[in-house]
Write a protein that holds these residues in place. Structure first.
Motif, PDB file in Angstrom:
ATOM      1  N   TYR A   1       5.488   6.200  -8.318  1.00  0.00           N
ATOM      2  CA  TYR A   1       4.947   7.321  -7.548  1.00  0.00           C
ATOM      3  C   TYR A   1       6.174   8.078  -6.883  1.00  0.00           C
ATOM      4  CZ  TYR A   1       0.595   4.955  -7.905  1.00  0.00           C
ATOM      5  OH  TYR A   1      -0.605   4.164  -8.602  1.00  0.00           O
TER       6      TYR A   1
ATOM      7  N   GLU B   1       1.497  10.331  -8.559  1.00  0.00           N
ATOM      8  CA  GLU B   1       1.953   9.557  -9.818  1.00  0.00           C
ATOM      9  C   GLU B   1       2.922  10.542 -10.447  1.00  0.00           C
ATOM     10  OE1 GLU B   1      -1.743   9.047 -11.925  1.00  0.00           O
ATOM     11  OE2 GLU B   1      -2.483   7.362 -10.912  1.00  0.00           O
TER      12      GLU B   1
ATOM     13  N   THR C   1       1.511   2.212 -14.570  1.00  0.00           N
ATOM     14  CA  THR C   1       1.661   1.599 -13.371  1.00  0.00           C
ATOM     15  C   THR C   1       0.948   0.357 -13.177  1.00  0.00           C
ATOM     16  OG1 THR C   1       2.340   3.701 -12.436  1.00  0.00           O
ATOM     17  CG2 THR C   1       1.957   1.924 -10.899  1.00  0.00           C
ATOM     18  N   THR C   2      -0.522   0.162 -13.493  1.00  0.00           N
ATOM     19  CA  THR C   2      -1.270  -0.776 -13.607  1.00  0.00           C
ATOM     20  C   THR C   2      -0.647  -1.909 -14.273  1.00  0.00           C
ATOM     21  OG1 THR C   2      -3.208   0.463 -13.223  1.00  0.00           O
ATOM     22  CG2 THR C   2      -3.499  -1.838 -14.164  1.00  0.00           C
ATOM     23  N   MET C   3      -0.213  -1.575 -15.708  1.00  0.00           N
ATOM     24  CA  MET C   3       0.437  -2.651 -16.420  1.00  0.00           C
ATOM     25  C   MET C   3       1.586  -3.298 -15.838  1.00  0.00           C
ATOM     26  SD  MET C   3       0.064  -4.343 -19.435  1.00  0.00           S
ATOM     27  CE  MET C   3      -0.030  -3.613 -20.897  1.00  0.00           C
TER      28      MET C   3
ATOM     29  N   ALA D   1      -1.397   6.284 -14.365  1.00  0.00           N
ATOM     30  CA  ALA D   1      -1.912   5.115 -13.801  1.00  0.00           C
ATOM     31  C   ALA D   1      -2.026   4.051 -14.447  1.00  0.00           C
ATOM     32  CB  ALA D   1      -3.077   5.529 -13.154  1.00  0.00           C
ATOM     33  N   SER D   2      -2.263   4.082 -15.890  1.00  0.00           N
ATOM     34  CA  SER D   2      -2.333   2.835 -16.655  1.00  0.00           C
ATOM     35  C   SER D   2      -1.023   2.050 -16.846  1.00  0.00           C
ATOM     36  CB  SER D   2      -2.980   3.140 -18.130  1.00  0.00           C
ATOM     37  OG  SER D   2      -2.016   4.076 -18.652  1.00  0.00           O
TER      38      SER D   2
ATOM     39  N   ARG E   1       1.006  -1.131   0.050  1.00  0.00           N
ATOM     40  CA  ARG E   1       0.039  -0.074   0.170  1.00  0.00           C
ATOM     41  C   ARG E   1       0.817   1.271   0.055  1.00  0.00           C
ATOM     42  NH1 ARG E   1      -3.874   0.872   4.814  1.00  0.00           N
ATOM     43  NH2 ARG E   1      -2.245   2.360   5.489  1.00  0.00           N
TER      44      ARG E   1
ATOM     45  N   ARG F   1       2.141  -3.552 -12.692  1.00  0.00           N
ATOM     46  CA  ARG F   1       1.514  -4.319 -11.560  1.00  0.00           C
ATOM     47  C   ARG F   1       1.047  -5.579 -12.067  1.00  0.00           C
ATOM     48  NH1 ARG F   1       0.406  -2.146  -6.392  1.00  0.00           N
ATOM     49  NH2 ARG F   1       1.027   0.062  -6.489  1.00  0.00           N
ATOM     50  N   ILE F   2       0.703  -5.590 -13.218  1.00  0.00           N
ATOM     51  CA  ILE F   2       0.124  -6.927 -13.889  1.00  0.00           C
ATOM     52  C   ILE F   2       1.403  -7.774 -14.279  1.00  0.00           C
ATOM     53  CG2 ILE F   2      -1.009  -7.960 -15.958  1.00  0.00           C
ATOM     54  CD1 ILE F   2      -2.926  -5.401 -15.627  1.00  0.00           C
TER      55      ILE F   2
END
Length: 169
Positions: A96, A31, A38-40, A35-36, A24, A42-43
């Motif tokens: 971040y 950012e 970073t999401t990628m 965010a997209s 967390r 994280r995947i």
């Protein structure tokens, strides 16, 4: 000797993974990148780790290159751990930053501006060499594509962090 190598690789893999697991974020983290992206990340981050773990159990004689890869990976893991500890409460996950966080010039940051990113990239280089020598072509290609994305992401974020920290000083 291959049992020692396998044990050391697995130990390093577990320690590295525990230190880079997304946690967390502090509430005031901002950012550095969309965010997209970073999401990628994280995947994708777990796939190269799983591919590497799988590669360790493919029957293959341990060669001198494997020991070099292990040394690179251990060095990378040490940089990640030291960087994370030296950052302390200023640590955020990749992509971040914390507004008001100082540009650290102590600990490992005295010598390396981005020790955690450097460490992750060293581990990725190590894993990539293993993928090329042990994994079937299609698995190697998938893992290497993920590694390319991760390294590109880290290089972009490192540049943005450096600019952000330079503006604060």
């Amino acid at each position: 000797m291959s049992t020692v190598w396998l044990f050391l690789e697995l130990l390093n893999l577990v320690v590295f993974t525990l230190f880079i697991v997304p946690r967390r974020q502090p509430e005031n983290a901002k950012e550095l990148i969309p965010a997209s992206a970073t999401t990628m990340l994280r995947i994708m981050w777990l796939l190269p780790i799983l591919a590497f773990g799988f590669s360790l159990f493919i029957a293959h004689p341990v060669m001198p290159l494997d020991w070099v890869c292990l040394a690179l990976a251990v060095t990378g893991t040490i940089l990640v751990i030291k960087g994370k500890r030296d950052l302390g409460s200023y640590h955020t996950w990749a992509g971040y930053y914390l507004p008001g966080a100082p540009a650290l010039k102590r600990g490992i940051f005295r010598w390396i501006a981005h020790p955690m990113y450097t460490g992750i990239i060293l581990v990725i280089i190590s894993c990539s060499l293993v993928y090329l020598t042990r994994l079937p072509g299609y698995l190697s290609a998938i893992a290497l594509a993920c590694c390319f994305y991760i390294v590109s992401f880290l290089l972009i974020v490192a540049g943005r962090e450096s600019k952000h920290l330079a503006r604060q000083t």
